[in-house]
Design an enzyme around this catalytic site. Structure first.
Site, short mmCIF file in Angstrom:
data_model
loop_
_atom_site.label_atom_id
_atom_site.label_comp_id
_atom_site.label_asym_id
_atom_site.label_seq_id
_atom_site.Cartn_x
_atom_site.Cartn_y
_atom_site.Cartn_z
N GLU A 91 0.82 -1.19 0.00
CA GLU A 91 0.00 0.00 0.00
C GLU A 91 0.86 1.25 0.00
O GLU A 91 1.96 1.27 0.54
CB GLU A 91 -0.91 0.01 1.24
CG GLU A 91 -2.02 -1.00 1.15
CD GLU A 91 -2.79 -1.13 2.45
OE1 GLU A 91 -3.96 -1.51 2.38
OE2 GLU A 91 -2.23 -0.85 3.52
N CYS A 345 -2.50 5.97 11.05
CA CYS A 345 -1.33 5.28 11.55
C CYS A 345 -1.69 3.94 12.18
O CYS A 345 -2.53 3.85 13.06
CB CYS A 345 -0.64 6.15 12.59
SG CYS A 345 0.69 5.33 13.43
#
Length: 372
Positions: A91, A345
């Site tokens: 990703e 995150c």
């Protein structure tokens, strides 16, 4: 092994030299491919005749493809799922910022819209950090420098990328040669990124930190510290056993002395683990001889993969106040972006069927940061 990526700079240079073709054609080829992603080699004008045969035989314009693009409802975060030549997925995340928002020294900020790209350097990771889903994958393979660069090229079609952060899947310094080669390509034509706009994040691979400034001067270094003492660090980051905190700090001291640059310290806030006032005082003491920015990262729960809880906002702000007030350390709190698309995150977890073994492939980007 498939045909190589045209963005694998070392391989392309080697093949061109063997064929007696000048390497000055390489950035010209890159520029054409970036502007014309579906082109055939024969469409690139003004190359030596021998170059066309070589390109057909040895290289592809792209070895990876964009499998899917997911936009966040926040309007500023986009996640790219990229399929590699070997069938694995990584990703990359685009984060858009408006630098004019807020004030700087009491005046409106200069600048405007800019984009930061968070990219992966490995499939999986050996580090096994317990708050990061990538650790549950184990290590699959290193990306080639071309596969790293292709993430930038794919993202550049969606947004003008000004900053690059190596904070995606993997430990960048465990794929050192490909990292160095990829960054050197980014600094040159046609990408022309500034080293000030590229950040490499590491859990603290000491032998690589010792080489980094010489190989890539001017780069930003971010260190995933996450604890102020060795025993807590080992509990949440098993790889820390190989990088004792005292030796790591010595290596960072030498790095800073040589580079004369700030070091970014990443610190994930885990409730009851590393977020107490005593930990803030310990961290301040540990960093007192350094020129650093501490980035406090609110932990994002990642399904049933984690035993940790998010620190309260009060604890985070108290931690920040101690570092700022008692130790005069510049301390920021990470702004979360893209949470609804698992783009924040520690949240970037993708589950896909693997046709080879019918198991799920989990990919995760541990850390996102905006530089400058």
């Amino acid at each position: 092994m498939g045909v190589g990526s045209i963005f694998d700079a070392a391989d392309v240079r080697t093949e061109f030299e063997k064929a007696g073709i000048s390497s000055h054609f390489i950035p010209i080829i890159w520029k054409y491919v970036i502007k014309n992603p579906n082109c055939e080699w024969d469409q690139i004008p003004d190359l030596p005749t021998s170059a066309y045969a070589l390109l057909h035989a040895k290289f592809k314009t792209f070895t990876s493809t964009v499998h899917s693009v997911i936009d966040s409802s926040d309007g500023v975060t986009t996640k790219l799922l990229i399929k590699l030549q070997n069938g694995a997925f990584v990703e990359a995340v685009i984060m858009r910022y408006d630098t004019r928002l807020g004030k700087y020294c009491g005046k409106p900020r200069p600048g405007g819209l800019r984009s930061t790209l968070c990219i992966s350097s490995q499939v999986g990771c050996k580090m096994g950090c317990k708050f990061c889903a990538t650790g549950s994958m184990g290590f699959k393979n290193n990306l080639s420098s071309g596969e790293i660069i292709e993430q930038l090229v794919h993202a550049s079609r969606l947004s003008q990328i000004r900053n690059v952060v190596f904070m995606g899947m993997g430990e960048p310094l465990n794929n050192y040669s490909a990292l160095v080669e990829a960054v050197r390509v980014m600094l040159g034509s046609p990408f022309q990124l500034s080293p000030k706009r590229i950040t490499v994040s590491t859990v603290g691979v000491i032998h690589a930190i010792n080489k980094l400034h010489k190989d890539l001067p001017g780069l930003n270094l971010a260190v995933s510290l996450h604890a102020p003492v060795q025993d807590i660090r080992c509990q949440i980051m098993p790889a820390a056993r190989a990088f004792p905190l005292e030796k790591l700090m010595d290596a960072l001291h030498v790095y800073q002395k040589n580079s004369q640059q700030k070091i970014l310290i990443e610190y994930i806030m885990l409730d009851g683990v590393n977020d107490e006032e005593q930990h803030a005082h310990q961290l301040g003491k540990l960093l007192e001889r350094f020129d650093v920015v501490v980035n406090l990262i609110p932990f994002n729960p990642i399904g049933n993969l984690s035993q940790f809880r998010t620190s309260s906002e009060e604890k985070v702000l108290r931690f920040q106040k101690i570092l700022r007030g008692d130790n005069n350390i510049r301390t920021t709190v990470r702004k979360q972006m893209g949470q609804d698309i698992s783009g924040a995150c520690g949240q970037l977890v993708v589950s896909l069927p693997d046709k080879l073994n019918q198991k799920s492939v989990l990919t995760d980007i541990e850390d996102l940061v905006s530089t400058r």
